[in-house]
Enzyme design. Structure first.
Site, PDB file in Angstrom:
ATOM      1  N   ASP A 110       0.804  -1.226   0.000  1.00  0.00           N
ATOM      2  CA  ASP A 110       0.000   0.000   0.000  1.00  0.00           C
ATOM      3  C   ASP A 110       0.841   1.281   0.000  1.00  0.00           C
ATOM      4  O   ASP A 110       0.310   2.376   0.181  1.00  0.00           O
ATOM      5  CB  ASP A 110      -0.956   0.012   1.193  1.00  0.00           C
ATOM      6  CG  ASP A 110      -0.230   0.062   2.530  1.00  0.00           C
ATOM      7  OD1 ASP A 110       0.989  -0.193   2.549  1.00  0.00           O
ATOM      8  OD2 ASP A 110      -0.876   0.344   3.548  1.00  0.00           O
ATOM      9  N   GLU A 111       2.135   1.161  -0.221  1.00  0.00           N
ATOM     10  CA  GLU A 111       2.991   2.349  -0.275  1.00  0.00           C
ATOM     11  C   GLU A 111       4.024   2.240  -1.387  1.00  0.00           C
ATOM     12  O   GLU A 111       4.599   1.167  -1.600  1.00  0.00           O
ATOM     13  CB  GLU A 111       3.719   2.566   1.063  1.00  0.00           C
ATOM     14  CG  GLU A 111       2.821   3.066   2.169  1.00  0.00           C
ATOM     15  CD  GLU A 111       3.609   3.477   3.407  1.00  0.00           C
ATOM     16  OE1 GLU A 111       3.131   3.209   4.508  1.00  0.00           O
ATOM     17  OE2 GLU A 111       4.697   4.057   3.267  1.00  0.00           O
TER      18      GLU A 111
END
Length: 408
Positions: free
Chosen positions: A101-102
């Site tokens: 998610d990053e």
């Protein structure tokens, strides 16, 4: 960063607004100790439920709460769609995937095509929101460190989800971070070490002489000193891929195993998976390690032992060595966890034969394993499995359908 990624994807699939829904993604929800992998902002603000919370902490009286089982294949698919959007604005070599998610993007070379930093950031946010209905928070900085700190400490709490930290802002940004643990790279143990030195904030860390930190903490101390001043010289397009020092696998069994033969089946399956990774990376191992954890109801904790072996990456060769370790040290206690690892890794130089071995038989074993690897890589691990994986106690068939330890 994709805001509460797992939970947001589940909300979108249910046509819910991720910012308004009451949803948690939970592993093993049928158990009181079921683990929350992600939660929507409402779950955190209203019920104080966040990643790491347990099923027994959930206010089940609230009928608005949705409990979603993890779907890792879906999350990976959505992540790939997001990466495709990034590549519209940045070449692939300037994208560094930090986690599912990053991501870090270096947009230095994208300004002539797409405008200012702010314009590019908002275009990416807009594309992801319009196409995937996911909200994105963004940290902007002169280097990856400043961008990450801006994201973690400010962007997540802003309405537009954007924060920007520059070198000249360090005294008013990094030095104002009160808790050491709020800085990426500083975990609880490192923070405790710093506190024992009388360092309780990022400002105090920045004012501590470099020789003092280096003497007390080595290379880590030197890195922390530079980070406290906002300095990070890493470049996204200069990727370093280290050679693995070891290859391993571990699992906590769903129940206590009282029969040694059933434990041996699991060990066989685990060794086969690790050996396949060794062959894929064209390396051999000459040190193996086996750790067995006993049931919490046992008066004994378990054991952990290693052995030196001739260099190999063959499943056929490795399995007997691991089973020998287990049989030698097992105390006939119920087993709850198993961990194996292969160390002293070296690049495979060739096939080493024993003077008394049948050469043709050894070559046939090696070729067979390579063929099996190719089939499993294409069709999945369960496409070719030993009949023992259908016996009581085997976990390979069930785990082959998992991604990241959870149901796909």
């Amino acid at each position: 960063m994709l805001n509460r990624f797992f939970a947001s994807v589940e909300c979108v699939k249910r046509r819910l607004n991720p910012l308004e829904a009451y949803l948690v993604v939970m592993s093993n929800a049928e158990r009181a100790g079921g683990l929350v992998l992600a939660a929507t902002p409402k779950m955190k603000s209203v019920h104080h439920i966040k990643t790491g919370s347990r099923m027994y902490e959930l206010p089940t009286w609230d009928e608005r709460i949705i409990i979603a089982p993890p779907r890792m294949k879906l999350y990976l698919k959505v992540n790939a769609m997001i990466q495709a959007i990034f590549r519209r604005y940045v070449p692939a070599e300037f994208i560094h995937v930090y986690s599912i998610d990053e991501c870090f993007l270096d947009i230095t070379g994208s300004h002539l095509l797409f405008g200012s930093t702010d314009e590019i950031v908002r275009k990416i946010q807009r594309d992801i929101l319009e196409e995937l209905r996911l909200y994105v928070t963004v940290g902007i900085g002169d280097n990856p460190l400043l961008a990450k700190l801006a994201l973690d400490n400010v962007a997540k709490n802003r309405p537009d989800g954007i924060a920007e930290w520059r070198y000249e802002d360090v005294p008013e940004t990094i030095w104002k971070i009160k808790h050491l643990e709020d800085v990426c790279g500083i975990g609880h143990r490192t923070a405790a070490h710093l506190k024992r030195m009388g360092i309780f904030s990022m400002y105090q860390l920045s004012q501590t002489p470099l020789p003092v930190l280096k003497s007390a903490m080595g290379v880590i101390g030197e890195q922390l000193y530079y980070h406290a001043h906002g300095l990070d010289y890493s470049r996204l397009n200069e990727k370093y891929v280290p050679v693995n020092k070891s290859y391993g696998k571990s699992q906590i069994l769903e129940k206590d195993y009282h029969i040694p033969a059933e434990v041996e089946i699991v060990i066989r399956e685990m060794v086969e998976e690790v050996a396949m990774r060794l062959r894929q990376n064209h390396v051999d191992t000459s040190v193996i390690h086996l750790s067995i954890g006993y049931s919490k109801y046992s008066i004994k904790k378990g054991f952990s032992h290693q052995a030196k072996i001739p260099s190999t990456n063959s499943s056929h060769t490795l399995i007997p060595y691991f089973l020998e370790l287990f049989r030698r040290y097992d105390e006939r206690e119920p087993v709850r966890s198993i961990a194996i690892s292969c160390g002293k890794i070296t690049l495979k130089a060739g096939l080493q034969l024993n003077l008394f071995e049948d050469v043709n038989r050894t070559l046939n074993h090696e070729q067979l394993e390579v063929t099996v690897d190719k089939i499993r890589m294409r069709y999945g691990f369960k496409s070719l499995m030993h009949a023992s994986s259908l016996l009581t106690g085997a976990t390979g068939l069930k785990r082959s359908e998992m991604v990241g330890g959870h149901k796909g």
